[in-house]
Scaffold this motif. Structure first.
Motif, PDB file in Angstrom:
ATOM      1  N   UNK A  38      15.506   8.589  -1.314  1.00 54.52           N
ATOM      2  CA  UNK A  38      15.240   8.914   0.087  1.00 54.52           C
ATOM      3  C   UNK A  38      13.894   8.400   0.543  1.00 54.52           C
ATOM      4  N   UNK A  39      12.863   8.608  -0.276  1.00 55.51           N
ATOM      5  CA  UNK A  39      11.535   8.206   0.159  1.00 55.51           C
ATOM      6  C   UNK A  39      11.387   6.690   0.188  1.00 55.51           C
ATOM      7  N   UNK A  40      12.028   5.989  -0.751  1.00 50.89           N
ATOM      8  CA  UNK A  40      11.965   4.528  -0.738  1.00 50.89           C
ATOM      9  C   UNK A  40      12.674   3.963   0.492  1.00 50.89           C
ATOM     10  N   UNK A  41      13.771   4.562   0.876  1.00 52.96           N
ATOM     11  CA  UNK A  41      14.497   4.108   2.065  1.00 52.96           C
ATOM     12  C   UNK A  41      13.662   4.314   3.318  1.00 52.96           C
ATOM     13  N   UNK A  48      22.142  -0.837  -0.481  1.00 48.78           N
ATOM     14  CA  UNK A  48      22.313  -0.046  -1.689  1.00 48.78           C
ATOM     15  C   UNK A  48      20.959   0.361  -2.276  1.00 48.78           C
ATOM     16  N   UNK A  49      20.938   1.546  -2.852  1.00 49.45           N
ATOM     17  CA  UNK A  49      19.712   2.019  -3.489  1.00 49.45           C
ATOM     18  C   UNK A  49      19.293   1.107  -4.638  1.00 49.45           C
ATOM     19  N   UNK A  50      20.259   0.576  -5.367  1.00 50.87           N
ATOM     20  CA  UNK A  50      19.944  -0.306  -6.489  1.00 50.87           C
ATOM     21  C   UNK A  50      19.251  -1.577  -6.013  1.00 50.87           C
ATOM     22  N   UNK A  51      19.655  -2.074  -4.849  1.00 47.27           N
ATOM     23  CA  UNK A  51      19.040  -3.278  -4.290  1.00 47.27           C
ATOM     24  C   UNK A  51      17.605  -2.989  -3.874  1.00 47.27           C
ATOM     25  N   UNK A  52      17.393  -1.837  -3.264  1.00 47.92           N
ATOM     26  CA  UNK A  52      16.041  -1.458  -2.839  1.00 47.92           C
ATOM     27  C   UNK A  52      15.120  -1.324  -4.051  1.00 47.92           C
ATOM     28  N   UNK A  53      15.611  -0.680  -5.106  1.00 46.08           N
ATOM     29  CA  UNK A  53      14.800  -0.539  -6.317  1.00 46.08           C
ATOM     30  C   UNK A  53      14.471  -1.903  -6.912  1.00 46.08           C
ATOM     31  N   UNK A  71       0.823  -1.207   0.000  1.00 43.04           N
ATOM     32  CA  UNK A  71       0.000   0.000   0.000  1.00 43.04           C
ATOM     33  C   UNK A  71       0.861   1.263   0.000  1.00 43.04           C
ATOM     34  N   UNK A  72       1.994   1.191   0.688  1.00 42.59           N
ATOM     35  CA  UNK A  72       2.918   2.327   0.670  1.00 42.59           C
ATOM     36  C   UNK A  72       3.399   2.590  -0.762  1.00 42.59           C
ATOM     37  N   UNK A 108      15.156   1.139   5.504  1.00 47.48           N
ATOM     38  CA  UNK A 108      16.399   0.494   5.092  1.00 47.48           C
ATOM     39  C   UNK A 108      17.579   0.980   5.926  1.00 47.48           C
ATOM     40  N   UNK A 109      18.466   0.078   6.344  1.00 51.40           N
ATOM     41  CA  UNK A 109      19.696   0.484   7.034  1.00 51.40           C
ATOM     42  C   UNK A 109      20.627   1.201   6.063  1.00 51.40           C
TER      43      UNK A 109
END
Length: 224
Positions: free
Chosen positions: A146-149, A159-164, A109-110, A154-155
Motif C-alpha cells: 500500500x505505501x509503495x503504491x 502489479x505489486x511485483x512490478x512495483x517492487x 528520497x521517498x 501507481x494505477x
C-alpha cells in the motif's frame, strides 16, 4: 532462566505441567507491574492455578509485551502485528506530506524515508515473529504494498511485483530472511553465554535449529 535488560526482567520456566513450572518460581516481585503468561499449544479445559508470591497473587494473561514485542500465549504474534500496523499508519500520516502522491520530493528520497523510518516499524524483532504463520506475515507485506503504491502514485492495474522490481525493494519475507541471517551469523562472536546458547537450541522435532527458521536456509546453520 532469568533474562535481564535494563530494568526489565523476564523469568522463564519450562515444564510438561503447570504445577511443575509454578514450583520453579522463587522470587519476590511487584505484582502491579508483572504479567504471567503460559505458552502452550492447543487449549486446556483445566483452570490454571494462581501464582502466589508472598501472599500476593498474579493473574494469567493472554499476552505480554516485552522489549517492544508482544508475545501471545499461542505465539502467533497476531497481536504484535496488529500493534505494528497501528504504529505504522500513525507514522505514515505524519510523513504523507513528504511521501504522498502530491509530494514534490524525489522518489529516491521517498524510498529512503520508507527504508529508514517506516520499514523498521514493520520489521522490528522480525527475526522472532518471522516464524509466524504466512497469513499473519502477509499483513506486513500488504502494508508495504500500500505505501509503495502511494509513493509512486501507481494505477490500480500495476502489479505489486512490478512495483517492487522497479523500485528494487525486497518483499517482506525476503527482507526478514536477510535480517535473520545477519543477526544469527553475528551470534557466534557474542560474549553473552545466554545468547550463545541459542546456537545449540533445537526444536523438539529435531528437524532444524529452531531460531534459524526465519533465515530459510535449506540446512541447519553451522557456525564457523
Amino acid at each position: 532462566m532469568n533474562c535481564f535488560f535494563a530494568d526489565d526482567t523476564a523469568i522463564l520456566a519450562q515444564g510438561r505441567t503447570i504445577n511443575y513450572v509454578i514450583l520453579l518460581w522463587r522470587v519476590a516481585i511487584n505484582t502491579d507491574k508483572t504479567h504471567a503468561v503460559t505458552f502452550r499449544k492447543g487449549t486446556s479445559r483445566k483452570e490454571l492455578k494462581t501464582l502466589s508470591f508472598f501472599e500476593e497473587d498474579l493473574t494469567w494473561d493472554k499476552e505480554v509485551k516485552y522489549l517492544g514485542l508482544i508475545f501471545d500465549n499461542k505465539l502467533t504474534f497476531r497481536s504484535h502485528l496488529k500493534y505494528d500496523t497501528d504504529k505504522f499508519w500513525a507514522k505514515v500520516h505524519l510523513h504523507i506530506p513528504l511521501i504522498g502522491r502530491r509530494s514534490p520530493l524525489a522518489l529516491e528520497n521517498k524510498l529512503q524515508l520508507f527504508k529508514q523510518v517506516l520499514r523498521p516499524i514493520l520489521t522490528y524483532a522480525a527475526q522472532i515473529w518471522g516464524l509466524a504463520a504466512p497469513s499473519n506475515r502477509k499483513k506486513a507485506q500488504i502494508l508495504q504494498n500500500k505505501i509503495l503504491r502511494i509513493m509512486v502514485n501507481a494505477p490500480c492495474y500495476d502489479r505489486n511485483s512490478v512495483i517492487h522490481n522497479d523500485l528494487k525493494i525486497q518483499t517482506m519475507d525476503e527482507f526478514i530472511k536477510d535480517l535473520s541471517r545477519n543477526f544469527f551469523q553475528k551470534l557466534v562472536s557474542h560474549t553473552n553465554p545466554t545468547v550463545l546458547d541459542q546456537l545449540n537450541y533445537t526444536h523438539n522435532n529435531g528437524k532444524y535449529a529452531f531460531p534459524y527458521a526465519t533465515t530459510k536456509w535449506s540446512t541447519p546453520f553451522n557456525p564457523p
